[in-house]
Scaffold this active site. Structure first.
Site, short mmCIF file in Angstrom:
data_model
loop_
_atom_site.label_atom_id
_atom_site.label_comp_id
_atom_site.label_asym_id
_atom_site.label_seq_id
_atom_site.Cartn_x
_atom_site.Cartn_y
_atom_site.Cartn_z
N PHE A 141 50.89 49.89 41.45
CA PHE A 141 51.66 51.04 40.96
C PHE A 141 52.09 50.74 39.54
O PHE A 141 52.96 49.91 39.31
CB PHE A 141 52.88 51.36 41.82
CG PHE A 141 53.58 52.60 41.34
CD1 PHE A 141 53.14 53.85 41.74
CD2 PHE A 141 54.65 52.52 40.47
CE1 PHE A 141 53.75 55.00 41.26
CE2 PHE A 141 55.27 53.67 39.99
CZ PHE A 141 54.82 54.91 40.39
N ASP A 226 52.60 43.35 34.34
CA ASP A 226 53.50 44.49 34.45
C ASP A 226 54.76 44.02 35.17
O ASP A 226 54.79 43.92 36.39
CB ASP A 226 52.81 45.61 35.23
CG ASP A 226 53.69 46.84 35.41
OD1 ASP A 226 54.91 46.74 35.20
OD2 ASP A 226 53.17 47.91 35.79
N LYS A 255 62.43 49.94 32.93
CA LYS A 255 63.51 50.03 33.90
C LYS A 255 64.78 49.30 33.46
O LYS A 255 65.57 49.84 32.72
CB LYS A 255 63.02 49.56 35.27
CG LYS A 255 61.94 50.47 35.86
CD LYS A 255 61.72 50.23 37.32
CE LYS A 255 60.57 51.06 37.87
NZ LYS A 255 60.80 52.51 37.84
#
Length: 401
Positions: A141, A226, A255
């Site tokens: 994801f 990531d 984030k």
């Protein structure tokens, strides 16, 4: 109709149904707790998918944002501003890298990493034009843009969004032999999550990340990590890669870099890699804006103390000890994770992940489901041990354990 029901009904009538939120309407939050429009309190055990690592309303972050709001919030990158140099320098230092390319959202940062890898492949490695390939992992994801869903194996994320962007090869996560077979002369990068979050907090086998690092170095291929969810303290280290002593060629961050206050993301790498860009070839109006830089600088300062990494380590060990006791009960099939991050697989006979999440919500705990019968636990790193234990007690109640 209650205030909650009216609010949800209005939202359902006037917003696209791209999410399926739990039926709670949050009005305020502080630390690890949120309060809804009717005054009910909930323990936040999701932390905005790790965007809120430092808790809701963190005073240092709010004060940094307020101070910057009074000065200047946006210049665009048409002009310099007085927070950008410090942000770039300090984030590069935190990562042990040389250059930073700031964006806003995680998906934008991943897109930037893809573009960077391709341009590096053509300019530096010498891959024939239009032939660059990036190897990715199943069940990844990385975001929801058209290019990113092109290399997703999630049918919901992909369906009806084609035609898909070429140039990617998907291999099983954690399978070093499959990765080695996929890397060829035109491969410019391997893009991986050090821990797969959306897939259910999947930790790769020991030795996998070092193996990826060795393979990519030998084949002159960029290793892109990531760390949008796994980075910035969540696992007990600043970066999840550190658990195996691995330093990638490029970090993709987001984030928690914005502290849950503003969206901030970045690609961080060497001068050789990010130096391939020339003015006008990539950009973002809001990327690296003064407000974002001010908040991110405070995040970097907080991480430098090591306090939050230590909390994630100590509370994470406690979390996983407690969750491990549930395995073998017939109700919990497996528990995975690292630091204050866990995926809990519930036996399907005892309910779906959604059903377990709704029952926990009724008891004042907020988590989120993924992939059928899995729930994710990722509280803010500021959570107290007492509150964590209370949340776990509610989980045991829901599971009749």
């Amino acid at each position: 109709m209650s205030v909650t029901e009216a609010s949800i009904a209005s939202a359902e009538a006037h917003s696209a149904h791209n999410y399926h939120p739990l039926p709670v309407v949050v009005a305020s939050a502080d630390g690890a707790w949120m309060t809804d429009v009717e005054g009910h309190r909930y323990l936040d055990m999701l932390a905005g998918y790790s965007a809120l690592n430092f808790g809701h309303g963190n005073r240092r972050l709010i004060d940094a944002a307020k101070a910057q709001l009074e000065r200047v919030t946006l210049t665009s990158r048409a002009f310099h501003h007085d927070r950008f140099a410090d942000f770039s320098t300090q984030l590069a230092e935190l990562c042990g890298m040389e250059m930073v390319l700031p964006m806003n959202t995680g998906a934008e940062a991943v897109e930037t990493a893809v573009k960077t890898a391709r341009k590096w492949g053509y300019r530096v490695k010498g891959v024939p034009d239009g032939q660059a390939k990036i190897v990715v992992a199943e069940n990844n994801f990385h975001g929801r843009t058209t290019t990113i869903v092109s290399f997703s194996t999630d049918a919901e994320a992909r369906a009806d969004f084609g035609p898909y962007t070429p140039g990617f090869e998907i291999v099983p996560y954690g399978d070093l032999a499959a990765l080695e077979a996929a890397v060829d002369a035109n491969t410019v990068a391997v893009l991986l999550e050090p821990i797969q979050g959306e897939a259910g907090v999947l930790v790769p086998p020991a030795g996998y990340l070092p193996g990826v690092r060795e393979l990519t170095r030998e084949r002159n291929v960029l290793f892109i990590a990531d760390e949008i969810q796994s980075g910035l303290g969540r696992t007990g280290k600043t970066f999840a890669c550190e658990h195996e002593g691995v330093v990638p060629d490029m970090y993709v961050l987001g984030k928690a870099l914005g502290g849950g206050v503003v969206p901030v993301s970045a690609v961080v790498s060497s001068a050789e890699v990010l130096g391939v860009f020339r003015p006008g070839e990539h950009g973002s109006t809001f990327g690296g804006n003064p407000l974002a830089c001010a908040v991110a600088l405070e995040v970097i300062a907080m991480l430098r103390t090591g306090e939050f990494q230590q909390r994630a380590t100590e509370l994470g060990e406690h979390l996983h000890r407690e969750l491990a006791l549930l395995v073998g009960s017939g109700t919990v099939q497996a528990v995975r994770g690292r630091g204050l991050w866990a995926g809990v697989d519930i036996a399907p006979a005892h309910g779906t992940g959604r059903e377990i999440s709704e029952k926990l919500m009724d008891l004042g705990v907020l988590v989120k489901d993924t992939h059928g019968s899995t729930i994710r636990i990722a509280p803010p790193l500021v959570i107290s041990k007492e509150d964590l234990d209370w949340g776990l007690a509610q989980l045991r109640t829901v599971l009749n354990l």
